[in-house]
Design a protein around this motif. Structure first.
Motif, PDB file in Angstrom:
ATOM      1  N   GLU A 186      -9.911  -7.499  -2.274  1.00  0.00           N
ATOM      2  CA  GLU A 186      -8.880  -6.329  -1.970  1.00  0.00           C
ATOM      3  C   GLU A 186      -9.279  -5.336  -2.065  1.00  0.00           C
ATOM      4  OE1 GLU A 186      -5.761  -6.958  -4.565  1.00  0.00           O
ATOM      5  OE2 GLU A 186      -4.945  -8.788  -3.826  1.00  0.00           O
ATOM      6  N   SER A 187     -10.505  -5.038  -2.911  1.00  0.00           N
ATOM      7  CA  SER A 187     -11.158  -3.742  -2.990  1.00  0.00           C
ATOM      8  C   SER A 187     -11.783  -3.132  -1.702  1.00  0.00           C
ATOM      9  CB  SER A 187     -12.254  -3.927  -3.970  1.00  0.00           C
ATOM     10  OG  SER A 187     -13.291  -4.940  -3.457  1.00  0.00           O
ATOM     11  N   VAL A 188     -11.880  -3.873  -0.806  1.00  0.00           N
ATOM     12  CA  VAL A 188     -12.386  -3.306   0.468  1.00  0.00           C
ATOM     13  C   VAL A 188     -11.190  -2.600   1.412  1.00  0.00           C
ATOM     14  CG1 VAL A 188     -13.216  -4.067   3.010  1.00  0.00           C
ATOM     15  CG2 VAL A 188     -14.176  -5.340   0.877  1.00  0.00           C
ATOM     16  N   PHE A 189     -10.123  -3.263   1.215  1.00  0.00           N
ATOM     17  CA  PHE A 189      -9.033  -2.686   1.741  1.00  0.00           C
ATOM     18  C   PHE A 189      -8.380  -1.205   0.905  1.00  0.00           C
ATOM     19  CE2 PHE A 189      -8.446  -7.223   3.277  1.00  0.00           C
ATOM     20  CZ  PHE A 189      -8.200  -6.756   4.587  1.00  0.00           C
ATOM     21  N   ARG A 190      -8.673  -1.425  -0.526  1.00  0.00           N
ATOM     22  CA  ARG A 190      -8.257  -0.494  -1.119  1.00  0.00           C
ATOM     23  C   ARG A 190      -9.114   0.911  -0.726  1.00  0.00           C
ATOM     24  NH1 ARG A 190      -7.595  -3.841  -5.635  1.00  0.00           N
ATOM     25  NH2 ARG A 190      -9.742  -3.534  -6.100  1.00  0.00           N
ATOM     26  N   TRP A 191     -10.414   0.492  -0.648  1.00  0.00           N
ATOM     27  CA  TRP A 191     -11.519   1.684  -0.058  1.00  0.00           C
ATOM     28  C   TRP A 191     -11.185   2.191   1.142  1.00  0.00           C
ATOM     29  CZ3 TRP A 191     -14.621   2.247   4.144  1.00  0.00           C
ATOM     30  CH2 TRP A 191     -15.731   3.050   3.958  1.00  0.00           C
ATOM     31  N   LEU A 192     -10.659   1.139   2.253  1.00  0.00           N
ATOM     32  CA  LEU A 192     -10.356   1.913   3.398  1.00  0.00           C
ATOM     33  C   LEU A 192      -8.932   2.527   3.456  1.00  0.00           C
ATOM     34  CD1 LEU A 192     -10.986   1.646   6.483  1.00  0.00           C
ATOM     35  CD2 LEU A 192      -9.554  -0.410   6.702  1.00  0.00           C
ATOM     36  N   TYR A 193      -8.180   2.338   2.660  1.00  0.00           N
ATOM     37  CA  TYR A 193      -7.104   2.907   2.272  1.00  0.00           C
ATOM     38  C   TYR A 193      -7.162   4.325   1.928  1.00  0.00           C
ATOM     39  CZ  TYR A 193      -2.528   4.271   0.714  1.00  0.00           C
ATOM     40  OH  TYR A 193      -1.094   4.837   0.091  1.00  0.00           O
ATOM     41  N   ARG A 194      -8.105   4.560   1.041  1.00  0.00           N
ATOM     42  CA  ARG A 194      -8.370   5.817   0.237  1.00  0.00           C
ATOM     43  C   ARG A 194      -9.050   6.537   1.516  1.00  0.00           C
ATOM     44  NH1 ARG A 194     -10.202   2.734  -4.322  1.00  0.00           N
ATOM     45  NH2 ARG A 194     -12.258   2.898  -3.521  1.00  0.00           N
ATOM     46  N   LYS A 195     -10.031   5.926   2.148  1.00  0.00           N
ATOM     47  CA  LYS A 195     -10.789   6.861   3.124  1.00  0.00           C
ATOM     48  C   LYS A 195      -9.805   7.360   4.283  1.00  0.00           C
ATOM     49  CE  LYS A 195     -14.450   6.924   1.230  1.00  0.00           C
ATOM     50  NZ  LYS A 195     -15.219   7.954   0.612  1.00  0.00           N
ATOM     51  N   VAL A 196      -8.975   6.400   4.778  1.00  0.00           N
ATOM     52  CA  VAL A 196      -7.821   6.982   5.751  1.00  0.00           C
ATOM     53  C   VAL A 196      -7.274   7.874   5.283  1.00  0.00           C
ATOM     54  CG1 VAL A 196      -5.898   6.133   7.220  1.00  0.00           C
ATOM     55  CG2 VAL A 196      -7.973   4.836   6.838  1.00  0.00           C
TER      56      VAL A 196
END
Length: 220
Positions: free
Chosen positions: A110-120
């Motif tokens: 899930e950390s990958v999606f959280r990182w992507l969510y923050r970057k977007v």
């Protein structure tokens, strides 16, 4: 008596000036990229994994662009191949008493999606701030950059342009981290030269343009 040239003098002065990092940042490249698994991947902390991903992207580009493989057919064939490999592995494990891998270790964290969510969210916020026009220089630079990318994109296919972006994303961060001081020094010298050219253009061209007298508007 030794006589130093102007370039040597500037080089010696550059060593005395405190180094300024690219875009005025204060954090390291690793922390700037998020400091997690994605940053480790882009900076080649795990060389085998980064090389495998870069090789996989190159193979996908080769299949689509050179071999002209169909996207739906490729996805179906890859799925069939993966299913056959998993089936043969699990079937052989039953007879050879192998330890099967845990399926939860294969899933994406899930950390990958959280990182992507923050970057977007960060990109959308920066896009809104730049579009508001509070910084005109940054506003026109972004518009000019997007226009240049659109011009370049008209000469290449979307797949080639996307592949080029992936290659840059997988190579430029690690190269910059390795040669950070040299790149920052070249950019600093380039910005100084650009400012000198702009000052000369302003003094020799813009200031010599005749301007009419400014009339005060009469208040009614």
């Amino acid at each position: 008596m030794l006589i130093y040239s102007s370039s040597e003098a500037e080089d010696s002065n550059d060593h005395n000036v405190p180094t300024t990092k690219l875009f005025g940042r204060e954090r390291s490249v690793h922390s700037l990229l998020g400091g997690g698994h994605v940053a480790n991947l882009l900076l080649w902390r795990n060389k085998s994994l980064s090389a495998a991903i870069l090789l996989g992207i190159t193979m996908i580009w080769f299949l689509f662009e050179v071999v002209e493989y169909n996207f739906v057919s490729l996805i179906c064939h890859i799925s069939i191949l993966v299913m056959l490999i998993v089936f043969l592995t699990y079937t052989a494990a039953k007879f050879a008493n192998w330890d099967l891998p845990d399926i939860h270790e294969i899933t994406i964290q899930e950390s990958v999606f959280r990182w992507l969510y923050r970057k977007v969210n960060w990109v959308l916020l920066r896009f809104y701030e730049i579009s508001s026009g509070e910084n005109f220089i940054e506003f026109f630079l972004v518009i000019g950059s997007l226009w240049m990318i659109s011009v370049l994109g008209s000469y290449f296919s979307s797949l080639n342009l996307l592949f080029f972006c992936f290659i840059c994303l997988g190579t430029l961060p690690v190269l910059y981290e390795q040669y950070e001081r040299e790149v920052d020094r070249l950019i600093r010298k380039g910005s100084k030269d650009a400012k000198k050219v702009l000052k000369k253009f302003d003094s020799k061209v813009l200031n010599k343009i005749p301007r009419g007298p400014v009339k005060d508007k009469k208040r009614k």
